[in-house]
Structure formats: C-alpha cells, structure tokens
Design a protein around this motif. Structure first.
Motif, short mmCIF file in Angstrom:
data_model
loop_
_atom_site.label_atom_id
_atom_site.label_comp_id
_atom_site.label_asym_id
_atom_site.label_seq_id
_atom_site.Cartn_x
_atom_site.Cartn_y
_atom_site.Cartn_z
N ASN A 10 0.82 -1.22 0.00
CA ASN A 10 0.00 0.00 0.00
C ASN A 10 0.85 1.27 0.00
O ASN A 10 0.39 2.34 0.40
N ASP A 11 2.10 1.11 -0.44
CA ASP A 11 3.00 2.27 -0.49
C ASP A 11 2.43 3.33 -1.43
O ASP A 11 1.83 3.02 -2.47
N ASP A 12 2.63 4.59 -1.05
CA ASP A 12 2.13 5.70 -1.88
C ASP A 12 2.80 5.73 -3.24
O ASP A 12 2.20 6.19 -4.23
N ASN A 13 4.05 5.28 -3.29
CA ASN A 13 4.77 5.24 -4.56
C ASN A 13 4.32 4.00 -5.33
O ASN A 13 4.59 2.87 -4.94
N LYS A 14 3.61 4.21 -6.42
CA LYS A 14 3.05 3.10 -7.18
C LYS A 14 4.13 2.16 -7.70
O LYS A 14 3.91 0.95 -7.81
N HIS A 15 5.28 2.70 -8.05
CA HIS A 15 6.36 1.86 -8.54
C HIS A 15 6.83 0.91 -7.43
O HIS A 15 7.07 -0.28 -7.69
N ILE A 16 6.90 1.40 -6.21
CA ILE A 16 7.33 0.57 -5.08
C ILE A 16 6.27 -0.49 -4.77
O ILE A 16 6.58 -1.68 -4.60
N SER A 17 5.01 -0.08 -4.72
CA SER A 17 3.95 -1.05 -4.39
C SER A 17 3.83 -2.13 -5.46
O SER A 17 3.64 -3.31 -5.15
N SER A 18 3.96 -1.72 -6.73
CA SER A 18 3.86 -2.72 -7.79
C SER A 18 5.07 -3.65 -7.79
O SER A 18 4.94 -4.85 -8.07
N SER A 19 6.24 -3.11 -7.46
CA SER A 19 7.43 -3.96 -7.37
C SER A 19 7.28 -4.97 -6.25
O SER A 19 7.69 -6.14 -6.37
N ALA A 20 6.73 -4.52 -5.12
CA ALA A 20 6.50 -5.45 -4.00
C ALA A 20 5.52 -6.55 -4.40
O ALA A 20 5.71 -7.73 -4.07
N LEU A 21 4.48 -6.14 -5.13
CA LEU A 21 3.49 -7.13 -5.57
C LEU A 21 4.11 -8.13 -6.54
O LEU A 21 3.89 -9.34 -6.43
N LEU A 22 4.94 -7.64 -7.46
CA LEU A 22 5.60 -8.54 -8.41
C LEU A 22 6.53 -9.51 -7.70
O LEU A 22 6.63 -10.69 -8.07
N ALA A 23 7.21 -9.05 -6.66
CA ALA A 23 8.11 -9.93 -5.92
C ALA A 23 7.35 -10.99 -5.16
O ALA A 23 7.76 -12.15 -5.09
N LEU A 24 6.20 -10.63 -4.61
CA LEU A 24 5.44 -11.59 -3.79
C LEU A 24 4.73 -12.64 -4.65
O LEU A 24 4.63 -13.80 -4.25
#
Length: 1591
Positions: free
Chosen positions: A1196-1210
């Motif tokens: 739920n990070d405000d930075n969409k790039h960070i949140s999407s990267s976290a989602l891709l990793a998981l």
C-alpha cells in the motif's frame, strides 16, 4: 514430530454424541462423521417416530441444521396430531420434547412448517374431550403443556397462525377453565390464555428485553464470548438458549457489575409494565431457571405487579415447581424468598388465598397459614387463612420435564448406528490408527535388536520410475547407463542417475508416460530386491498417511496388508478381523463396514497397500488354486500399491498405471542414517572416513541392511592393514560380529557353563567363533546353497523341513532360525506353518552358499543339496565341485556366488584358489567371449592385490592383457565401450590406454565412462589432466563431459574444472566444466574460496551462483566472503549473489541476517534504496519471512512503482503465509489493466501459486479485455495444484462468445491434469462448437484422459466425419489413446479402412493400435490393408497387427508370404511383426530360416527363435551362413546382456536372460564350431585367435 491422530471412542449415548459435536476442538473428519450420524438419526425418527426415540430426538434439535430442524419439528407435530380423533392419551414427554425443540428454532418459523395450527387444534380437541369427560387431571396436564408450547411460540415469533379457526375456540375453552374452582387448573388456564394472546406479537418478551437493555449489541458476537468476558454488550438475542443466557446474567451480578445488572432489571420492569403480568411472569420464570434469586427479589421489589393477584398466583406456581424440582440449596432459597415476599391477600383475592395455602402445604410451612398483622416496617403483608373452606384442592403440582443429555437409553442411536456404514467405517479406520500407534508396528528393527521409530528411518528409501510392463534394466539407454553387469548394479545400488526419481508424496501426481500420454497413477507396482527396504517403505507410507503428511486429500483410509498373512485364509475379511479387531466388542460390524468401504461405493477413497506379492504368487491354497488368484479381487482394486520382488509374475491382474523400483540409499541419506544410529561421535567419524576411502564399501552400504550391518559390526580397533577392502573381507567381518551376538542368543556353553558376554567378546578369530556355532554354520551353508540352486529366496515350512531331514541337520529347527541374525522371518506374528524365512539380504545367502562350495572344494567332498520340484517332490543331489563349476560358471544367478568363492579361497589357501581359476579358464569355454571375461574380472575384483601372491598377480596380469584386447575389439567394432563401465573393470587397463593410444581411442574410451558410478581419484585426475594439456578441443570436451556424472571428485580435479570455467576461451568447454561442478553437492572449502577469490563479474557469476546453490550447505566464512564482495559487484552479479544468499538463508546465520538486512532496507524512506533492493531480488527463489513481511508492508505504499514492485516480488513466491496471501489477493482484485498485464507476465513462470492468490487471479476471467482472459487462462493452465473452484471458474469460460477464450479454457483445463468427471460434459459440448479449432482443442483435451465413458467415446466418434481434416485427425488420435474401445466404436473405425483417402485409412489403423485384443473379424479387416497401394498404409497395418497379443494362423502365414515382398520396408515390417510374437508355430518359423542370413533381418527374429520351443530342432537345420549371422547377433548381444554359449560333450548350451537351451549337435558339432570361428575371425574377435592362449 508428527503423531497419529486418534479419535475418541464412538459415542454410545445421544448426549455423548451432542457433547462431541459441540466440542470446539472437534476434528473436521470426526465432526463430519458425527453430523452424518445425527442426520441419519433425525431421518430415522422422521420415518419411524417411536415413543422410545422421543428423548434422543429432542436433544438432537440442539445440533441440527435448519433443514434437519424442520424435519424434527414437523415429525413432533405429526406425532402429537396422530390419534387425536381416537382420543389417545398424549404422552407428556412428547409435548415437553416438542416445546424443547420449538425453543431451539434459530430463525423465523412458520406455523405451517411446524404444523402448529394442527398441533394447537389437536391439543384443543384433546382438552375439550377431557372437559367433556370431567378428567380434571388430564385437563390440568394439557393446559400446562399447552402453556409451554405457547410460551415457545411467543418467543420465536410464529407467523401464519390463523386467529379465527384456532385462537377463538381455544380462547373460549381457556376462559371457561379460568373460572374452575381448582386453583391450579384455573391459574394454568389464565396463564395459557395470556400466552395465546401474545402469540401474534411482533416481538417476544426476551427479544424486547435485549433490545431495550442493550442497544449496542453486535450481531456477530457470541454468547460464549460474553460468558468469558462478563460483558453484557456482547449478548445476542439468545431466546433459544435461556439457561446459558441467564447463567451469564447471574455471573454479571456475582461479578459485582451492578450498573449493568441494574440496567437489565430496569428493562424487565419497564417492559413488563408495558406488556402486562404475563411478560412479568416470563421474566421471573427466566430468573428462577437461572437460579438468580437475588435478581428475582430485586425485580419483585420494583415490579408493578407485586400486588396483582394473577401475577402472584403465577409466581407462587413457579416457585412451587422450582421447590419441587430443585436440590436442597434451591429449596432453601425458595423458602427464603417466599418468607420475604408473601403478601396478605385482600378479602376478594380468593385465588391468592388458595395459592398461599397450596404452597404452604407443598413446602411444609404451616406457619404461612397463620395471619400476620400488616406494619409500616413491612411493605408486604402476611395473609391468614380463612377457616371457611369452600373447596379442597385435589390436584398436585405439574412438574415440567426438561430434557437432559444424560440418563436416556440410546435406542435411536443404536438403531441408526447398526445401519450407518459411514460411521462404522470411520471408527473402523480409527481402530486401525490405534493399532498402528500401539507397540512396534511402525518401527524398524535393526540387526542389534533395537527398534528405530519410522521418523528416523524414512531416509532409507528412494524410488525410480519404470514404465509399466518393463523390468528396471530394460528401460535404460545403453549409451548412458551404468553397466548392468557391474557389482553395484547387481546389488541394485547407484541407480539414481538412470531413472526418474519419484518422491513418495508425489506418487499419485499426474505424470507423462513414455508414449507422451498423461496418466493419473492409481494402480502402482513397486518392485525391489530383498533387503532394499520394501517393508520399511510400507511402514513409512502408513506412518506418513496416518500423520496427515501425504495423500489425505485423495484417500480416507489406507489398509496395509502383508500378503503373507493371507495364507490359510479364505477371505481378506478374516485378516482384517484377526489383525485389527481382535477381541473388539463390535468386531463383526466394523469389519463388515470396512470391507464395504474397501470394495463398495467408497472404494475411490480407499488405498490398499499390498505388501509382498512374490510371497503368495505361486502359493497354492488347500483347494489347489493359486493364492494370488484367490485374492485377485484385492489386486484389481482401483487404488492399490503392490510391492514385490523383481521376479514375481502378475497372474491375470489388471494392468498397473506405473511400475516403480525401490533402490538403496542416496549419499546424503547415508549420512543422515549414520548420524541417527551411531551415537559415538568418534566411531561415526571413523565409519564415514572408512566408507569414503573405499569405493566398494561406498557402493555396498547404499543397501540399507548393509549399512546397518556395518554400523553394528564396526570395531574402531581394526588396524589399517586389516580394514576390509573387498566384499568378501567385509562380509567376513560382519559375520564374525553377528556370530558373537548369536552365541549369546543361542545360549552356547563352554564346558557346561553358559558363555558370558565378556567371554564372547574375547573370541577374536573365525575359528574361535565357529567352534561354538559349527552346527548353525552348517545349517546356513546347506540352506543357502539349496536355495541358490533352486532359485529360492523365501524358505517355507516344507522346504525347511526337507533341508533338516535330508541334509543331516537333525538337531536344527525353526527355533534355531529365530535366533540367527542372518535370517529374518517374513512375519514373526504368523504361525509356524505360515511363516517363511529369508536371509537379511540376498548377498548373505550367496555368501554362505559360497562358504559351502569352498568347504567341499577344499575337502574334495561332493556337494550335497536338494533338488526341489514344483510338485513338492525332492531328491538329494551329489555333485562334484569341479563339474558344478564347469556347468554353472556362466549362469547369471551365480555371479556374486563365484566372486565370493574366489574371495574365500584367497583368505584360506592360494593353491586352492589357483586350481579354481584353472578350472574356470578350462573347457568348456564361452564361444562368444564377453561373459567369460566378465566372470574373470568379477573374481579378480574380489582378490586383493598383494606381493604375497606372486602367482596370482601373474594370472591377474595375463587376464588384464587379454581384457585390453577385448576392450579395443569392442571399441573398433561398435564404436562404444560399455564393456569397461563395470565397477570391477581394472583401472590399470584404462590408464594404459589413455596414456598410449591415439586421441580417437582415448576419446571413445572416455565417452564410454560418462555414466560410470564413481571414478577413482587417480582416474579422475588423469582425465582432468587433459583439460590442462595441449590436446585438441574435442578431447577436452570429452574429458569434461565424462566428469559431469561424478558426484565426489577429488580436490585437484575440481580445481582443474574451476580454472577451465574461469579462464578458458571455449564457451562450450566452460559450460561442460560448469555442469561437472554443479554435480558436486559438497565442494571443499578451498574450491569455494577459489571461486570467491576475485571480484564478482557477469562472466562467471551465473555459473558460480548455480554451483553454490547446489551445495547442501556453505561454510559461514564463505558466505561472509560473498557478502564482502557485493560492494564492488555490478547489479547483474549482485542478483546472482543474492540468489546464493537467499538459497542458504534457512541454514546459514550470515545468509539469514543478510536477507533480514534487505528487509530492513525496504523500510527506508528513500525510494531509491527500495528500488535498488528490488532490482537485485532473485527470481524464483523462496524469501525468508522477514523479507516477505517487509514486502507485504509495501503493498500500500504511496509510490506506485514501489507497491507494484512489491506485488511482483510476492507473486513470484510459491509459498506465502495466509495473511500475506490475502493481502496479495486484495491487491490483485484491485489491479488495473496495465498492472494485470505485468503481473500475468510474471506469473507464467510460477507453477505453484498459493490457492488464495490463484482464486483471485481466476477472478480476472471476468475481465472485459479478451487478452487478459486468455493470458489468465494460460497462467492457470501451468499450475500444478488447482482446486475444484478454480477448475469450475475455468470451465465457466467454455461458453464464452470469443472462440479464442473457449479454446484457451479447454487447454487450461487439460494441460498436465486429468479432468474431473464433472468437467467432461462441458468439454464434450465443445465437440459441436462452430469453430474447428475449438473442436480440435476439445478432442485434444479428451485424448489426454486415461479412460473415458462410452457416451463420450461415441461423441468423439461423430467427429470422424468432420469437414475439417485436422479435427478428424484429432478424433482418431483421441480414440486411439483409449486402452479399450467399445465394439461399436471399433466397427466405426474399421469402416474407415475402406476410405478413399490414404490418410484416413492410416489414421484408422493407428487408432486401433493400442487395443490389446481385437476380434478376428477386425484383425482380418486390418490384414487386407497389407496389400494397400500406399506403402505408409501397409506399414501401419503391419505395426497395428504387430501390437496384438495373438494373431490367427492365417494372418501369420500371410505375413510369412510377405518375407519375399519386393518392398524392403514391407519385408522388414513382416519380420518385425512375426518376431514380436511370444511363440510361433514351427510351420511359421521354418519358412523364416533362409532369411536369417540377412543380418538386418536376423536382428529382428533371432530372439523369437531363441524363445521358441522348436529352437533345438530348428537350429540343427541352419546352414553355415545363417549360423554365422546368429553368431554375429549373439556376440553383439553378449557385450550388453548375460548371453553365453559353449559346447560340452556334443551339446550346445545357450544361456540367455530369458532361458537356458540345449541343442544336441552330434556329428554337426564341427560344422557349427567352424561357422562360429569364421564369423569371429571376420569380426576380428579375440576369442579364437591363435595368440589368445588360455585367456
């Protein structure tokens, strides 16, 4: 450690059943079983509502579902209604039960469902009849019961009750009774009328109270939580369970929560004032049942009805009932309350006066009949009874019945239990669980006599996949296998590289078979030699299944049946009864239910484990039938695992889906086993070093029993020069140790006194030990030799008795066998006549048999052994050792035996050994050569090299000289060198060739060694030297390739490989060096440091990463060095380094801390830091939990790039905690179009997506974008685990309007999976799809299914006439994959044999190819295609006929005629088809003989000729040219098979793996010998060369 779950015994009372179901810790399986039992009890009560069932049926309402509740309440209503017109007396228990059940209603209940209108009408009618007949007691009871029913109706808000037809008549009756002079009846009628008036209210009194008192009630909260927390704000509208609720209120008062109690009482006061005295009485009744006397007294003080006559009469009635039914404490509190609250009635309150008199008499309180004055200090007045008594009450108080869980006979439960096989099978399963948890049933017995729990022995088994119907050694590529003649292969070790390993939990997973089809294994055959651990495997399977570690999603029960225990039994149920239910009180019913589960409709969920087919395969029953035949039904079950030794035949069983081979330990498993059983750390290290330093031992101890024997017999005091270095010396050491153990077991004496353990330990030599056990040694030697000669491994009672009787072993018996460590009983629990014995490993039988031969050889005594026949006849054979050696020296069954003979002779007498070798070399000699050479190699392998034996070493040198010539002959003739793959092959020969021969020879020799089990360090270093020398690149490549199969290379060789990987210019050579290094699971630390001795670069890092990840573990300092290098590495190298660290994070503290540090960096506020971490996270690697949590926090990070990267990793993770999985699933639910595309691209590589996430992805099938749907289907297609909801979601797309989506859905459903049966109809519907490619996909999906029902097969057959050729092709292929087709389908296919299109005719023939037995009419129709104009169709006809098990003679003769066909392909196809027949008549064989001169044809039919019973007579008629062709074929086979032939006394002896044949040559002997010599000379074989000499 996992444990076997045992459930409580089955409930024997309905109360016990209810308690179990209400237990919050009840197991899901037990809960399901008991709920089913309860449901059947309700159904039984509905169908047969006996009065004796009423109490139990009443209680069942407390745990019934909504549907079951409706059945219960309806049945009670029917019981009450029944007999109304007949005026039957109504059992008060029925109405009490009806009232109890009525109160259990969990929601709104209609009067129609509960039949309340009819019930009230019945009660009204009964009441009227009682009034008419002046039955006052009956009237009173009916009104009291009616009151209870009406109270319950008021509480549960009954709807739909007609006022006119029911209310008015009943009201009139009750009004009339209110005026009755009997006070109890009048009061009951008044109360009932008020209750009846309240039935139509919208809100019951309790519901109103909760609404009024607790406005903050939350609907999801449970009463049980409130009871725990004492928080009234958590109370639900619990009118259906007043007792629990009131107990809570009492708890609140006792917990001194006065404010909340006051709030509650205020609610009662207010509502009763508003709704009348009836509601006030409902509240007082509620408080009395809760025994909340203080609260009741407080309520009475504030009640607006404390002076209301009707209220007080009702209250006194309640108090009277409470006193009558209560214990002493309750009685005292009732009296105290009445003493404080009795009020003096007014003159007009005659009913109240009567009630005070009634309760005074009932409670034995005469003082209450006295009159007290009213004072200002007392708010309540005491009434004095009038002396004028107009009426004397006659009725006694009506006691309300409250159903209890105890004290009810279990009539209903027992009736249903006797009929409920589901419940009985569950408790039968539970009994089996208890059986296996008891005692030593699942423990492994070691040679020491100690037991090991199965969890410490699981490591002793591995399984290799072998296609069904093949022996293990028939499936391996001869170019890439260990020699089948090597010692290790004969012992069934070192086979891991030659098959596909199958892990136990995956045994039933879908798998592809050799022909590319998909099979869902359910029938599995596991073969394994003695001692390899088949019984341990069974124990492991049972243990893991019962502990919930595997297959519980597939099966409800697993039944292990050691087949030997079926001996003497007529039915498997006899075994079940004796084994699992002996002395069990319900044995017969449980066994019957269990058997129904095994063989009946539940057998899909039953797995049979049938252990030891070989032990009953040829065992006759009393009637003379085969025991395996008698129990064929067991073997043909749908779900079965059968274990057997390799030789057992399958007498008419249904085919197995796959066959597996049990093999020995893997190296890592050996280490784990040693660490488990060897407690002495010094001894452990010594054993490990000993194994590692001796190649032979390293192979032998892969056999579990051998490793156990080594551990038990280990003596660290053995000098280095005496350490066993051959198999014989190792067995002698083990034998010595085990005899010392057995001397104590046997109770041996020395000069009349028992030998002590200390005395036995002083026996150091073989002769010292044997002096005490010579009789037992004689027994083992003669028993083992007789067994070896007769090919007996399991010795039954008959065979043992014959040995005792005829071989002069009069003092021996089974009692002695039981005490010998070298033998094991097949079943120690069996009776003597059922028991069989076997040696702890076949090699020990061969060892003792060799001892017997050596004993006779040295003493020049004849061998004396039994010759046993299948007809149970026996004869004593006297045979000279020399003659026996000449006759059996090439018999493959004696391979190890002759090696042991050589080793034992060397240990005792060199001269005798040399004589043995002379006879071995002498005539008769193998005319082919390779088998003879292997026999010499194997014998010399058992002979230790030593300067003490100069004559022997001279013989060894001569043998090696000739062996080199054979090796070069094989190499020049075939271009291959499988001959040198044997472990026993002398290394000196290879070294000499590699040092002296040409590069071409060197290269081919190394090619031949590619898959050899283990190189010696010297040989490894010699091959590695080519990597550094100035030789051709081709030779270097061959050298590197030959090393890549080795698992434990010496350090110098590893260093050479590293230098190549690091520095060589050839990319191909670097790749081969990397593959060799990847094979090493435990690289030395020096090599690891060398790999990390320089900065990490993209040039070497990918290979280094793979190599280090393959290490079982890495030293901490190596990982520390890796971390220190990361600072200077490029991003690409850092990702690979992370791959290493993440891989070892579970076993290394440094690696784990590093991954935690990465997780910490993800918490950094700097997005750039987070981005750098994401850029180096390894793909496809499991992350540790701290990192997973850090990634989840960024979703739920405000930075969409960070949140999407976290989602891709998981989403790249195959295993996630449930909480994180749900968080990921939530993100997927809300992902946009662009995000979904990126996520799907990443997901296509993850084949184990967690179920929660998979369902979220499946929801994307509702996306409006067709591309998203198709890609989603592609992701779902590759998943290895898919639940039924996911299957159904995919299936929902089969009706999509977009044909691409329909096609993708079909592919997703069928890709790598067997389809659930409920999906079949949807797939079949697509056969009629408008789009041809969808029809094609549907057919392709059905083709993958192992067995299809006839209806689907006919649907497929309709596509044979499809307009599109590709669809027709798919239809033919789909039908062709089915093992058995209905006759109607066969005729449809046969009709296509006359199609004008050659392709259709060919497809029809191909579709018939897999049918095992075709009718003669169809076979003849196929035979007509042998004259087809198109060559491809003719060949297809040959191939289809060739697959048939049997062919009519007319077709065989037709094929013989084709042997002269002008088409070479047709000739070859005809020969091949004929050669595949198991047996050909002589009139078919003889016309084939002239064609044997053609070598190409010879290869096709020579084996068929050898298998024929006519071989001896036909062989004599072969001309010289054909004889030469056969010899050519034989010698080629003899390099890879155990095939030999020799001439002795004019008889040609031919020994093949299939059979032994004898051909009487007579005067033709010279012609045959000359033909063989001519072909050998032509081939360049050393066999008959002039300089071969005695070699």
């Amino acid at each position: 450690m996992a444990s076997i779950r045992i459930y409580p015994p089955r409930p024997t009372s309905t109360g016990g059943l209810i308690r179990r179901l209400k237990d919050p810790d009840i197991d899901q399986k037990e809960g399901k079983t008991l709920r089913s039992l309860a449901g059947k009890m309700i159904e039984e009560f509905r169908d047969n509502p006996k009065p004796s069932y009423i109490p139990e049926a009443t209680l069942l309402s407390t745990i019934s579902t909504d549907q079951q509740y409706e059945r219960l309440i309806s049945t009670f209503g029917n019981v009450i209604i029944k007999g109304t017109t007949d005026g039957d007396i109504l059992d008060r228990g029925i109405l009490a039960g009806f009232t109890f059940v009525l109160r259990r209603c969990s929601g709104a209940l209609s009067a129609e469902t509960a039949k309340l209108g009819s019930v009230l009408g019945s009660l009204a009618k009964r009441l009227k009849n009682a009034i008419d007949q002046a039955e006052m007691e009956t009237q009173y009871q009916l009104v009291c019961l009616l009151s209870n029913v009406l109270d319950a109706m008021v509480d549960i808000k009954i709807s739909g009750l007609g006022r006119e037809p029911l209310h008015e008549p009943l009201l009139r009756i009750l009004c009339k009774l209110e005026e009755h002079k009997e006070p109890r009846l009048a009061q009951a009628a008044r109360y009932a009328r008020q209750a009846l008036l309240g039935v139509s209210d919208d809100e019951g009194p309790y519901a109103a109270l909760w609404r009024y008192s607790f406005t903050a009630i939350k609907a999801a909260t449970k009463i049980t939580a409130a009871v725990t927390t004492k928080d009234p704000t958590k109370i639900l509208d619990a009118s259906s369970d007043l007792l629990k609720l009131l107990s809570l209120l009492n708890d609140l008062r006792e917990a001194a929560q006065e404010a909340k109690v006051s709030n509650f009482l205020e609610g009662m006061k207010s509502l009763s004032k508003k709704k009348g005295w009836y509601v006030a009485l409902r509240y007082t009744d509620m408080l009395l049942k809760a025994q909340a006397f203080q609260m009741l007294q407080s309520f009475l003080k504030e009640s607006p009805y404390y002076e209301n006559e009707q209220f007080l009469c009702g209250l006194y009635s309640q108090l009277e009932q409470a006193w009558l039914s209560g214990d002493k404490l309750v009685k005292d509190r009732v009296i105290d309350l009445l003493t404080c609250t009795l009020t003096q009635p007014q003159n007009e309150e005659q009913q109240l006066r009567q009630w005070i008199g009634l309760i005074a008499n009932t409670l034995d309180q005469p003082c209450w009949n006295k009159c007290y004055l009213h004072t200002e200090e007392h708010k309540f007045r005491i009434w004095k009874n009038s002396k004028n008594k107009a009426y004397e009450p006659k009725l006694t108080a009506f006691l309300e019945e409250n159903p209890k869980l105890e004290d009810h006979p279990a009539y209903l439960l027992e009736t249903v239990w006797s009929q409920c096989n589901d419940a009985k099978s569950f408790y039968a399963d539970n009994r089996i669980r208890e059986y296996y948890r008891e005692g030593d049933n699942l423990k492994i017995k070691r040679l020491s006599g100690d037991y090991l729990p199965i969890q410490h022995c699981y490591i002793n088994l591995s399984i290799l996949e072998v296609p069904a119907g093949k022996a293990a050694n028939e499936t391996r590529n001869p170019e890439s296998q260990i020699s089948r003649f090597s010692l290790f292969n004969r012992l069934k070790v070192n086979t891991a590289e030659t098959g596909k390993e199958v892990h136990l939990p995956d045994l039933f997973s879908d798998r592809k078979i050799q022909d590319g089809g998909l099979v869902k294994p359910r029938r599995i055959l596991i073969r394994g030699r003695a001692g390899v651990g088949k019984t341990s495997l069974c124990k492991k399977i049972v243990h893991d299944f019962l502990c919930g570690q595997m297959w519980n999603d597939l099966y409800d029960r697993l039944i292990w049946i050691p087949l030997r225990r079926l001996k003497g039994k007529n039915h498997p149920k006899d075994f079940l009864a004796e084994e699992f239910f002996f002395m069990h009180g319900e044995r017969d019913s449980l066994v019957s239910a269990l058997w129904d589960a095994i063989c009946g409709g539940m057998n899909e969920r039953t797995l049979l484990l049938l252990d030891g087919l070989d032990e009953i395969a040829a065992e006759p029953t009393q009637s003379g039938n085969d025991l395996a035949e008698l129990f064929k039904g067991l073997f043909n079950q749908k779900n079965v695992i059968v274990t057997s030794r390799p030789y057992a035949k399958l007498p008419g069983f249904q085919p197995f889906d796959i066959e597996l081979e049990a093999v020995g330990f893997r190296p890592a498993q050996m280490q784990t086993y040693l660490e488990t059983v060897v407690n002495d750390r010094v001894a452990l290290q010594q054993i490990q070093e000993f194994i590692k330093g001796h190649e032979l031992i390293e192979g032998l101890v892969q056999i579990p029993i051998q490793l156990d024997a080594l551990c038990y017999s280990w003596d660290g005091k053995v000098p280095p020069e005496d350490v066993p270095n051959t198999m014989t010396t190792l067995y002698r050491a083990i034998e010595l140790r085990l005899w010392k153990k057995d001397i104590l077991q046997l109770g041996k004496r020395n000069y009349g006194e028992l030998l002590s353990e200390a005395q036995v330990q002083l026996l150091e030599t073989q002769s010292q030990v044997k002096r005490h056990v010579q009789g037992e040694i004689d027994l083992l030697q003669k028993l083992s030799f007789t067994g070896l000669y007769n090919d007996i491994i399991e010795f039954n009672k008959y065979e043992r008795n014959k040995v005792y009787e005829h071989l002069e072993l009069f003092n021996m018996s089974d009692h002695i066998l039981d005490k010998l460590s070298f033998l094991r009983s097949s079943d120690s629990a069996s009776k003597g006549h059922d028991r069989s014995y076997h040696f702890i490993h076949l090699t020990f039988q061969e060892y003792f048999a060799a001892q017997y031969f050596v004993r006779c050889w040295q003493s020049n005594q004849p061998l004396s052994y039994l010759k046993l026949s299948s007809a149970r006849k026996s004869s004593i054979v006297q045979d000279s050792t020399c003659k026996f050696l000449q006759r059996e020296k090439y018999n493959g069954r004696y391979d190890l035996f002759w090696s042991f003979v050589a080793g034992l002779l060397q240990a005792q007498d060199e001269e005798q050994l040399l004589q043995f070798l002379d006879v071995l070399e002498d005539e008769p000699r193998d005319l082919l050569g390779p088998v003879h050479q292997r026999r010499l190699v194997n014998c010399f392998y058992e002979l230790a090299s030593s300067d003490k034996y100069p004559n022997l070493e001279q013989r060894r040198a001569e043998m090696e000289h000739h062996l080199k010539r054979w090796l070069l002959f094989e190499l020049n003739w075939t271009g291959r060198t499988p001959f040198c793959r044997d472990t026993e092959f002398p290394g000196r020969i290879i070294h000499h060739i590699l040092n002296t021969e040409s590069e071409d020879i060197q290269q081919r020799v190394m090619e031949g060694f590619k898959s050899t089990s283990q190189f010696s360090p010297t040989f490894s270093n010699q091959i590695a030297s080519y990597l550094q020398n100035d030789v051709s690149l081709e030779l270097k490549l061959t050298a590197a390739s030959s090393l890549r199969f080795q698992e434990a290379l010496p350090e110098s060789t590893l260093l050479a490989l590293w230098f190549v990987l690091k520095d060589d210019e050839s990319k191909e050579l670097r790749g081969r060096a990397a593959r060799a290094l990847r094979k090493q699971a435990a690289l030395p630390e020096s090599i690891l440091n060398a790999m990390l001795s320089q900065p990490l670069t993209s040039h070497t890092m990918p290979d280094v990463s793979t190599i280090l990840c393959n290490q079982s573990s890495l030293p901490e300092n190596v990982l520390g060095r890796l971390v220190s290098l990361l600072e200077f590495a490029d991003c690409h190298s850092v990702r690979h380094a992370h791959n290493i660290l993440f891989h070892h994070s579970r076993t290394s503290k440094i690696a784990f801390q590093y991954t935690v540090a990465q997780a910490t960096q993800l918490q950094n506020h700097d997005s750039g830091v987070k981005a750098r971490v994401f850029s180096t996270l390894p793909l496809g690697r499991s992350f540790p939990e701290p990192l997973l949590k850090a990634l989840a926090a960024l979703l739920n990070d405000d930075n969409k790039h960070i949140s999407s990267s976290a989602l891709l990793a998981l989403i790249d993770q195959s295993v996630l905690p449930e909480k994180i999985s749900r968080a990921v699933a939530f993100q997927l639910d809300n992902a946009g179009l662009h995000a979904r595309k990126s996520l799907l691209e990443r997901l296509q590589t993850n084949v184990y997506i967690p179920e929660i996430i998979l369902q979220a992805i499946a929801a994307w099938l509702n996306d409006d974008n067709p591309g998203i749907r198709i890609t989603t289907l592609n992701v779902l297609a590759v998943q290895r685990r898919r639940s039924e909801p996911v299957f159904l979601t995919i299936a929902s797309q089969l009706n999509n309007s977009n044909y691409l989506i329909r096609r993708a859905a079909i592919n997703a459903l069928s890709n790598g999976h067997s389809l659930p049966e409920n999906i079949f109809p949807a797939i079949v519907t697509r056969l009629g799809d408008d789009e041809p490619r969808v029809r094609e996909s549907a057919l392709h999906a059905l083709r993958k299914q192992p067995t299809l029902p006839a209806t689907i097969l006919h649907a497929i057959a309709t596509r044979l006439d499809d307009d599109v050729p590709e669809v027709r092709l798919s239809a033919f292929n789909a039908l062709g994959e089915q093992p058995i087709l209905p006759e109607t389908i066969l005729h449809i296919i046969v009709a296509r044999l006359e199609d004008c299109k050659p392709r259709v005719r060919g497809l029809a023939l191909h579709a018939l190819r897999k049918q095992p037995t075709l009718p003669a009419t169809i076979l003849h129709a196929i035979a007509t295609r042998l004259d087809d104009d198109v060559p491809e169709v003719r060949l297809s006809a040959f191939n289809t006929l060739g697959k048939q098990h049997a062919l009519p003679e007319t077709i065989l003769l037709d094929m013989v005629a084709r042997l002269d066909d002008h088409d070479p392909g047709a000739r070859l196809a005809a020969f091949k088809c004929l050669s595949e027949r198991p047996a050909l008549p002589e009139k078919i064989l003889r016309p084939m003989l002239p064609k044997l001169a053609d070598l190409e044809i010879t290869y096709e039919i020579e084996e068929t000729l050898m298998k024929s019973d006519y071989f001896p007579s036909i062989f004599q008629d072969l001309d010289s040219k054909v004889l030469q062709s056969i010899y050519h074929k034989w010698i080629k086979r003899s390099f890879s098979e155990q095939l030999s032939c020799y001439i002795d006394d004019g008889i040609l002896h031919v020994d093949t793996p299939e059979r032994q044949s004898e051909v009487v040559l007579g005067p033709d002997c010279h012609r045959v010998l000359q033909a063989f010599k001519a072909e050998a000379s032509k081939m360049g074989s050393p066999r008959f060369s002039e300089d071969e000499g005695a070699g």
